[in-house]
Design a protein around this motif. Sequence first.
Motif, PDB file in Angstrom:
ATOM      1  N   ASP A  65       0.738  -0.602  -0.117  1.00 16.78           N
ATOM      2  CA  ASP A  65       0.032   0.160   0.121  1.00 16.78           C
ATOM      3  C   ASP A  65       0.819   0.634   0.117  1.00 16.78           C
ATOM      4  O   ASP A  65       0.537   2.355  -0.850  1.00 16.78           O
ATOM      5  N   ARG A  66       1.942   1.281   0.540  1.00 18.15           N
ATOM      6  CA  ARG A  66       3.214   2.610   0.873  1.00 18.15           C
ATOM      7  C   ARG A  66       3.848   2.801  -0.923  1.00 18.15           C
ATOM      8  O   ARG A  66       3.906   3.603  -0.948  1.00 18.15           O
ATOM      9  N   GLY A  67       3.650   1.598  -1.894  1.00 19.65           N
ATOM     10  CA  GLY A  67       4.200   2.131  -2.459  1.00 19.65           C
ATOM     11  C   GLY A  67       3.144   2.377  -3.745  1.00 19.65           C
ATOM     12  O   GLY A  67       3.139   3.474  -5.003  1.00 19.65           O
ATOM     13  N   ARG A  68       1.890   2.055  -3.380  1.00 21.77           N
ATOM     14  CA  ARG A  68       0.816   2.353  -4.783  1.00 21.77           C
ATOM     15  C   ARG A  68       0.287   3.873  -4.281  1.00 21.77           C
ATOM     16  O   ARG A  68       0.388   4.373  -5.188  1.00 21.77           O
ATOM     17  N   ARG A  69       0.464   4.228  -3.045  1.00 22.05           N
ATOM     18  CA  ARG A  69       0.537   6.023  -2.822  1.00 22.05           C
ATOM     19  C   ARG A  69       1.770   6.557  -2.951  1.00 22.05           C
ATOM     20  O   ARG A  69       1.366   7.962  -3.798  1.00 22.05           O
ATOM     21  N   GLN A  96       2.247   9.637 -10.295  1.00 15.02           N
ATOM     22  CA  GLN A  96       1.093  10.058 -11.030  1.00 15.02           C
ATOM     23  C   GLN A  96       1.192  11.263 -11.219  1.00 15.02           C
ATOM     24  O   GLN A  96       0.371  12.047 -12.658  1.00 15.02           O
ATOM     25  N   ALA A  97      -0.068  11.945 -10.254  1.00 16.82           N
ATOM     26  CA  ALA A  97      -0.269  12.892 -10.366  1.00 16.82           C
ATOM     27  C   ALA A  97       0.918  14.096 -11.010  1.00 16.82           C
ATOM     28  O   ALA A  97       0.359  15.283 -11.887  1.00 16.82           O
ATOM     29  N   ARG A  98       1.805  14.080  -9.691  1.00 15.50           N
ATOM     30  CA  ARG A  98       2.671  14.665 -10.300  1.00 15.50           C
ATOM     31  C   ARG A  98       3.586  15.142 -11.817  1.00 15.50           C
ATOM     32  O   ARG A  98       3.584  16.204 -11.746  1.00 15.50           O
ATOM     33  N   SER A  99       3.175  14.154 -12.341  1.00 16.71           N
ATOM     34  CA  SER A  99       3.657  13.822 -13.556  1.00 16.71           C
ATOM     35  C   SER A  99       2.703  14.661 -14.452  1.00 16.71           C
ATOM     36  O   SER A  99       3.270  14.922 -15.764  1.00 16.71           O
ATOM     37  N   ARG A 100       1.693  14.959 -14.265  1.00 13.62           N
ATOM     38  CA  ARG A 100       0.722  16.085 -14.622  1.00 13.62           C
ATOM     39  C   ARG A 100       0.295  17.303 -14.385  1.00 13.62           C
ATOM     40  O   ARG A 100      -1.105  17.376 -15.044  1.00 13.62           O
ATOM     41  N   ILE A 126      -1.667  18.546  -8.052  1.00 15.85           N
ATOM     42  CA  ILE A 126      -1.527  18.024  -6.081  1.00 15.85           C
ATOM     43  C   ILE A 126      -2.675  17.304  -6.627  1.00 15.85           C
ATOM     44  O   ILE A 126      -3.840  16.946  -6.030  1.00 15.85           O
ATOM     45  N   MET A 127      -2.272  15.472  -5.596  1.00 16.01           N
ATOM     46  CA  MET A 127      -3.247  14.971  -5.195  1.00 16.01           C
ATOM     47  C   MET A 127      -3.915  15.229  -3.148  1.00 16.01           C
ATOM     48  O   MET A 127      -2.455  14.994  -2.840  1.00 16.01           O
ATOM     49  N   ASP A 128      -4.453  15.463  -2.840  1.00 15.15           N
ATOM     50  CA  ASP A 128      -4.623  15.559  -1.320  1.00 15.15           C
ATOM     51  C   ASP A 128      -4.393  13.877  -0.675  1.00 15.15           C
ATOM     52  O   ASP A 128      -4.453  13.534  -1.680  1.00 15.15           O
ATOM     53  N   GLU A 129      -3.604  13.717   0.363  1.00 14.60           N
ATOM     54  CA  GLU A 129      -3.403  12.728   0.935  1.00 14.60           C
ATOM     55  C   GLU A 129      -4.225  11.682   1.424  1.00 14.60           C
ATOM     56  O   GLU A 129      -5.029  10.759   1.361  1.00 14.60           O
ATOM     57  N   LEU A 134      -6.517  17.700  -6.564  1.00 11.91           N
ATOM     58  CA  LEU A 134      -7.317  16.964  -6.765  1.00 11.91           C
ATOM     59  C   LEU A 134      -7.378  16.357  -5.190  1.00 11.91           C
ATOM     60  O   LEU A 134      -6.923  15.514  -4.676  1.00 11.91           O
ATOM     61  N   THR A 135      -8.840  17.229  -5.026  1.00 12.15           N
ATOM     62  CA  THR A 135      -9.360  16.479  -2.846  1.00 12.15           C
ATOM     63  C   THR A 135     -10.289  15.577  -3.524  1.00 12.15           C
ATOM     64  O   THR A 135     -10.422  14.643  -4.362  1.00 12.15           O
ATOM     65  N   LEU A 136     -10.625  14.719  -1.895  1.00 14.67           N
ATOM     66  CA  LEU A 136     -11.038  13.421  -2.041  1.00 14.67           C
ATOM     67  C   LEU A 136     -12.401  13.670  -2.671  1.00 14.67           C
ATOM     68  O   LEU A 136     -13.076  13.322  -3.156  1.00 14.67           O
ATOM     69  N   PRO A 137     -13.223  14.664  -1.699  1.00 15.98           N
ATOM     70  CA  PRO A 137     -14.571  15.050  -2.803  1.00 15.98           C
ATOM     71  C   PRO A 137     -14.296  14.795  -4.289  1.00 15.98           C
ATOM     72  O   PRO A 137     -15.426  14.414  -5.064  1.00 15.98           O
ATOM     73  N   PHE A 138     -13.004  15.368  -5.381  1.00 17.81           N
ATOM     74  CA  PHE A 138     -13.265  15.021  -6.396  1.00 17.81           C
ATOM     75  C   PHE A 138     -13.684  14.554  -6.515  1.00 17.81           C
ATOM     76  O   PHE A 138     -14.022  13.689  -7.864  1.00 17.81           O
TER      77      PHE A 138
END
Length: 231
Positions: free
Chosen positions: A164-168, A174-178, A181-184, A220-224
């Motif tokens: 799971d740590r690797g998946r995070r 993936q977000a950074r390359s695009r 910013i993806m919220d934790e 990218l927020t959780l609600p989004f």
Amino acid sequence: MNTQLPLAVQLAPELSLRDFITGNNGQLLDALARLARGEERDNLYLSGPEASGKSHLLMGLCALGQEQGLHCAYLPLKDLLDLPADLLRDMEQPDLLALDDVHLLAGRNDWEEALFVLFNQRRATSRPLVFSADRGPANLPLTLPDLRSRLGWGASYRVHPLDDRGRRELLRNQARSRGLIMDEQAVNWLVSHHSRDPRQLIRLMNELDQAALATKKARLTLPFVQQHLAA
């Protein structure tokens, strides 16, 4: 370039050794990098379950080798087995040759024999082969026992799937390359509520990327994320 094998040179441009999430595969990545730089000439054998990243590693290996000036070829055997096995005849020439999903050859006598010949040809000229399979060479149900033994020559590595740590880390990268910013919270929700297959997580990121472009959002927020993946 082998004109008989257009699939052998079609590498996915987004897959490289540099963006592979290392996890517990540090020694394997080091070995692949040395091979791509021409510092090693021994064969390598990679085994692991589906979605552990074996294809990514083989394509990344060939891409890095090409950057270093090597003639490399990647053979996705699942796409080639309906073709005549003698297409392997001319594949002793690449400096580095990677064969993906070699377990699919089991029981295909024509392919087993062709690979046996190819193995011996390349060994005679010190041109390395890299294999991937879903199990170790000793457990392959091959018709040719001599081929099984030869596949065991050289180094063998087990590819460890991402935890799971690797998946995070994968999602953040993936977000950074695009340019996103993806919220934790969103990262944790995706890992907890969706497929653990990295390929599926990347597919979800592609969907979120399109949604972010359409709505002109950079975060990218959780609600989004919940809203657009539920749509």
